[in-house]
Design an enzyme around this catalytic site. Structure first.
Site, PDB file in Angstrom:
ATOM      1  CG  ASP A 148      -1.963   1.060   0.951  1.00  0.00           C
ATOM      2  OD1 ASP A 148      -2.239   1.631  -0.332  1.00  0.00           O
ATOM      3  OD2 ASP A 148      -3.286   1.168   2.272  1.00  0.00           O
ATOM      4  CD  GLU A 166      -0.274   4.940  -4.279  1.00  0.00           C
ATOM      5  OE1 GLU A 166       0.068   5.247  -2.759  1.00  0.00           O
ATOM      6  OE2 GLU A 166      -1.257   4.618  -4.690  1.00  0.00           O
ATOM      7  CG  ASP A 187      -8.730   4.578   0.285  1.00  0.00           C
ATOM      8  OD1 ASP A 187      -8.134   3.488   0.257  1.00  0.00           O
ATOM      9  OD2 ASP A 187      -7.522   5.154   0.788  1.00  0.00           O
TER      10      ASP A 187
HETATM   11  C1  GLC Z   1      -5.006   3.238   2.710  1.00  0.00           C
HETATM   12  C2  GLC Z   1      -5.622   2.142   1.895  1.00  0.00           C
HETATM   13  C3  GLC Z   1      -6.544   1.883   2.853  1.00  0.00           C
HETATM   14  C4  GLC Z   1      -5.513   0.724   4.205  1.00  0.00           C
HETATM   15  C5  GLC Z   1      -5.257   2.322   4.696  1.00  0.00           C
HETATM   16  C6  GLC Z   1      -5.128   2.122   6.082  1.00  0.00           C
HETATM   17  O1  GLC Z   1      -5.920   4.112   2.663  1.00  0.00           O
HETATM   18  O2  GLC Z   1      -5.826   2.698   0.848  1.00  0.00           O
HETATM   19  O3  GLC Z   1      -6.671   0.720   1.635  1.00  0.00           O
HETATM   20  O4  GLC Z   1      -6.854   0.483   4.573  1.00  0.00           O
HETATM   21  O5  GLC Z   1      -4.548   2.441   4.056  1.00  0.00           O
HETATM   22  O6  GLC Z   1      -3.833   1.366   6.402  1.00  0.00           O
END
Ligand code: GLC
Length: 786
Positions: free
Chosen positions: A403, A406, A474
């Protein structure tokens, strides 16, 4: 292609902010596999990759190394050209590239001289400073599909997009850019088509006639070369096959990753994780995967476990495994700045982190506070990152969620001064997430020996399908976002990505129970079926919605498990050909105007033969456009003739799902997780139709790479209505099927009392509205006469 390593780029042509036109051809020469064309300000290099793929690379840095993150193939043919007074021509057996000499312009034709795509005669390609743009002729009827994870309509005509991988939290249904970059689109006009992939990781732009008074389309980037691959095959399927030949195809995913996945930010302790898993088993709701979001870590330090809440990860994992669950844990790129933390100390010692131009380590804030960012563009950094996963795999984790890659940081706009080696962040940003996923995949694949890791990434660039699944970040808990999610999945399918998910239920906000139920029913037909929610929102597990809704959700999840033989075979197709599992109707019905209508553009085929009409939770009927052919409603077996709009009943218990006539859909009994054997009966559903059809059925152990060594079970199943025949070809491969018996279910065949299976009579019994015939599975050819 060369691997990317830091390199200073030597410019041999001038750069300034004036518009610099490409100019006229001054010299042409053949150099090995490339044709080199020189103008006063740049060089164009032309390569043939296959009869349907030609590459054009216009560069002001002709001596710079030729590098790509995406492309894994080499030019395949010697190149030659025909010289004519005003132009030269490069040909393959299916394509002609005509190159105008004064000024230098490119146009692509089919072998029989139909124009596919051409530079705008006035502007062609030019530079402004480092920015390079190509202007193209826009055909009056031209449509555009593709670019992957982009909001907007299926037909992107009249829209303009930017590629700049962004942490687009709380994005709306029109936000651009989002998390991923796939600079690949398909143009459609005059019953013709072409694909174009601009392989450039700088911030890039695609304008499909939005800002030019309908005169031109244009694409370009803030730096680098105008480097594109032109695809001239005349079907979307073949263009995708070519694109994924060029950029790679996904490996077979672990079968368990295709089961139901339950996630949340966060299950806060091992106890809570286990409780979730136990509840699935107690309630007999099938599931394969549970997730640990950031709170499993010690102060959000990657590759650690929280000392109290996850004190004994191995014990937790053993319990999960005993229940048939896999665990996926999140990892973010940001390494906490903290002396004594292993990854920080090692990274500092070896200089593994991104820097400022003066060599100082770059720092930004993310979940753990102040962080450094690994330079995933370096092979040694990727190795180090990959090896660090033992902290998770030692406990038994085999799924890795990448995650914030980017990369994301609080404040969003990371300064352009950030560098990876000598290369500035803006040049490489769009490939950062892909290289993190690559490091994760390569590393965990080594550690897990012969077991398939599951990697999921938020940021991606063209080619990421080789390493990872993706999800669309998200999203939000409202109906229009559910529909947007479907378009994103369908569009991502046009980029070689097949294992794609959205946060079912919506990440931000709280879904109504109706939306939760509806979204879950759509999730059955989403390649990756993952329910996820933001911290602070209501809990999303199937049992949080009242007994009536729980029953619907359970039934739908059971349907997913029943469909797994079909779904797994569809993934085999993606692995072999690059065809996605969720398919926009633009793949099979490309020239049917109706499928682009905003009312029907969300519809898609799941695999070869299941048509889904995503329907908002507030509607209980849906207008469905049925394309060419005959169709059956799955739930009622009612038959419809295609090329018409029908109004379908759409209660929350019954998403409008239609089966194509002549479809062959293998299913199985309900199991609680993918490791369960079930009752050993393969339910082979065939829907009557006039057209002959075939389906490649595929099985393997679902876990290892043994399929690469022949340990698979594959057979072609043929339906030949003209001869009233169904044939199961002799099986291929060395893996035994888990199904000892076949239950052939015929739908829409009227009265058939007996069939003959290899000349033995088998009697019908009733199966819902269909007819069922049971017989033993055998590896040799099975001929069924009905
Ligand atoms: C980001 C991710 C989400 C995750 C959050 C906490 O917003 O896109 O899926 O739950 O981070 O890690």
């Amino acid at each position: 292609m060369l691997d990317i390593s830091s390199s200073a780029i030597a410019h041999t042509y001038s750069t300034n902010m004036q518009t610099e036109l490409l100019g006229d051809i001054q010299r042409i020469e053949v150099s090995g596999d490339k044709l080199v064309i020189k103008t006063a300000m740049a060089e164009a290099h032309i390569y043939i990759y296959s009869p349907t793929i030609i590459r054009v690379n216009m560069t002001k840095s002709p001596s710079a190394p030729d590098q790509s993150f995406a492309v894994i193939q080499q030019p395949s043919a010697e190149i030659s050209y025909k010289d004519m007074p005003d132009s030269i021509e490069v040909r393959t057996s299916t394509l002609k590239l005509r190159i105008n000499k004064s000024p230098l312009r490119f146009s692509f034709y089919t072998a029989d001289d139909q124009l596919l795509s051409a530079d705008d005669e006035r502007f062609g390609t030019n530079w402004q400073g480092e920015q390079v743009i190509t202007y193209r002729k826009l055909f009056p009827d031209e449509k555009f599909i593709g670019l992957g994870e982009k909001t907007g309509n299926l037909d992107r005509r009249g829209t303009s997009y930017v590629n700049w991988n962004t942490d687009a939290s709380e994005h709306g249904i029109k936000t651009d850019p989002l998390y991923k970059t796939f600079p690949f689109f398909i143009g459609l006009h005059s019953s013709l088509m072409y694909g174009l992939f601009m392989d450039n990781t700088h911030k890039s732009y695609f304008d499909f006639g939005a800002t030019t008074d309908e005169q031109m389309s244009w694409f370009g980037a803030d730096g680098g070369d105008m480097n594109y691959y032109f695809f001239g095959a005349q079907s979307v399927t073949k263009i995708l096959e070519d694109y994924t030949w060029l950029t790679g195809r996904m490996e077979m995913p672990p079968l368990w990753s295709l089961g139901y996945q339950q996630c949340r930010w966060s299950y806060m302790s091992a106890k809570e994780v286990l409780k979730v898993a136990q509840t699935f088993r107690k309630k007999k709701i099938p599931a394969d995967v549970v997730y640990c979001d950031i709170d499993y870590m010690d102060n959000y330090k990657i590759f650690t476990w929280h000392p109290e809440n996850f004190a004994e990860p191995k014990a937790m994992m053993d319990e999960l495994k005993a229940m048939g669950f896999h665990l996926v844990t999140i990892v973010d790129p940001g390494i906490k700045v903290e002396k004594g933390y292993k990854q920080y100390d090692e990274g500092i010692k070896k200089n593994y982190f991104a820097t400022y131009p003066n060599g100082e380590k770059y720092i930004a804030n993310v979940w753990p506070g102040r962080c450094h960012f690994p330079d995933f563009f370096r092979g040694d950094v990727r190795d180090w990152w990959g090896k660090s996963f033992t902290a998770l795999t030692d406990a038994g984790v085999d799924g890795f969620w990448n995650d914030m890659n980017e990369p994301a940081a609080w404040g969003q706009n990371i300064p352009s001064l950030m560098q990876f080696g000598k290369r500035p962040m803006p040049e490489l940003r769009n490939a950062y997430g892909m290289e993190m996923a690559r490091a994760t995949y390569d590393g965990t694949k080594k550690i897990l020996k012969n077991r398939r890791p599951f990697v999921l990434t938020r940021a991606a660039y063209a080619g990421t399908q080789r390493y990872s699944a993706v999800w669309t970040g998200d999203n939000s808990a409202y109906d229009a976002h559910m529909l947007l999610g479907q378009r994103l999945v369908n569009s991502l399918g046009l980029t070689g990505m097949a294992l794609i998910g959205v946060d079912i239920g919506g990440f931000t906000g709280n879904p109504t129970p109706e939306l939760m139920v509806r979204w879950n029913s759509l999730g059955v037909y989403t390649p990756m079926f993952r329910n996820h929610a933001c911290i602070g929102t209501v809990y999303r597990e199937p049992w949080q919605w009242g007994t009536k809704n729980e029953a619907i959700i359970k039934k739908d999840i059971q349907q997913r498990y029943r469909l797994l033989p079909y779904i797994y075979s569809s993934f085999y197709q993606a692995h072999q050909t690059g065809l996605p599992v969720s398919r926009t109707l633009a793949i099979d019905y490309t020239h049917d105007e109706n499928i682009y209508h905003p009312k029907y553009q969300n519809q898609f085929l799941f695999g070869d033969a299941i048509l889904i009409c995503p329907t908002v939770s507030t509607d209980d009927t849906a207008d469905v456009y049925l394309p060419k052919g005959n169709w059956y409603r799955l739930s009622t077996e009612e038959k419809f003739i295609g090329l018409q709009v029908i109004t379908a009943e759409a209660p929350l218990t019954d998403l409008p799902v239609f089966i194509k006539a002549s479809a062959i859909i293998p299913m199985q009994s309900v199991i609680q997780n993918t490791a369960e054997k079930g009752d050993g009966i393969l339910e082979l559903n065939i829907w009557n139709g006039d057209e002959p059809n075939q389906f490649v059925y595929y099985e393997d152990d679902g876990l290892s790479y043994n399929y690469e060594k022949g340990e698979f079970y594959k057979r072609v199943i043929r339906f030949d209505p003209g001869n009233k025949l169904i044939v199961l070809d002799t099986t291929e491969g060395n893996h035994p099927s888990k199904f000892t018996h076949i239950n052939l279910i015929l739908h829409g065949f009227g009265k058939v009392k007996t069939i003959s299976v290899n000349n033995s009579a088998v009697k019908a019994t009733k199966a819902g509205k269909g007819l069922s015939f049971k017989f033993e599975n055998q590896d040799g050819e099975v001929r069924i006469q009905f």
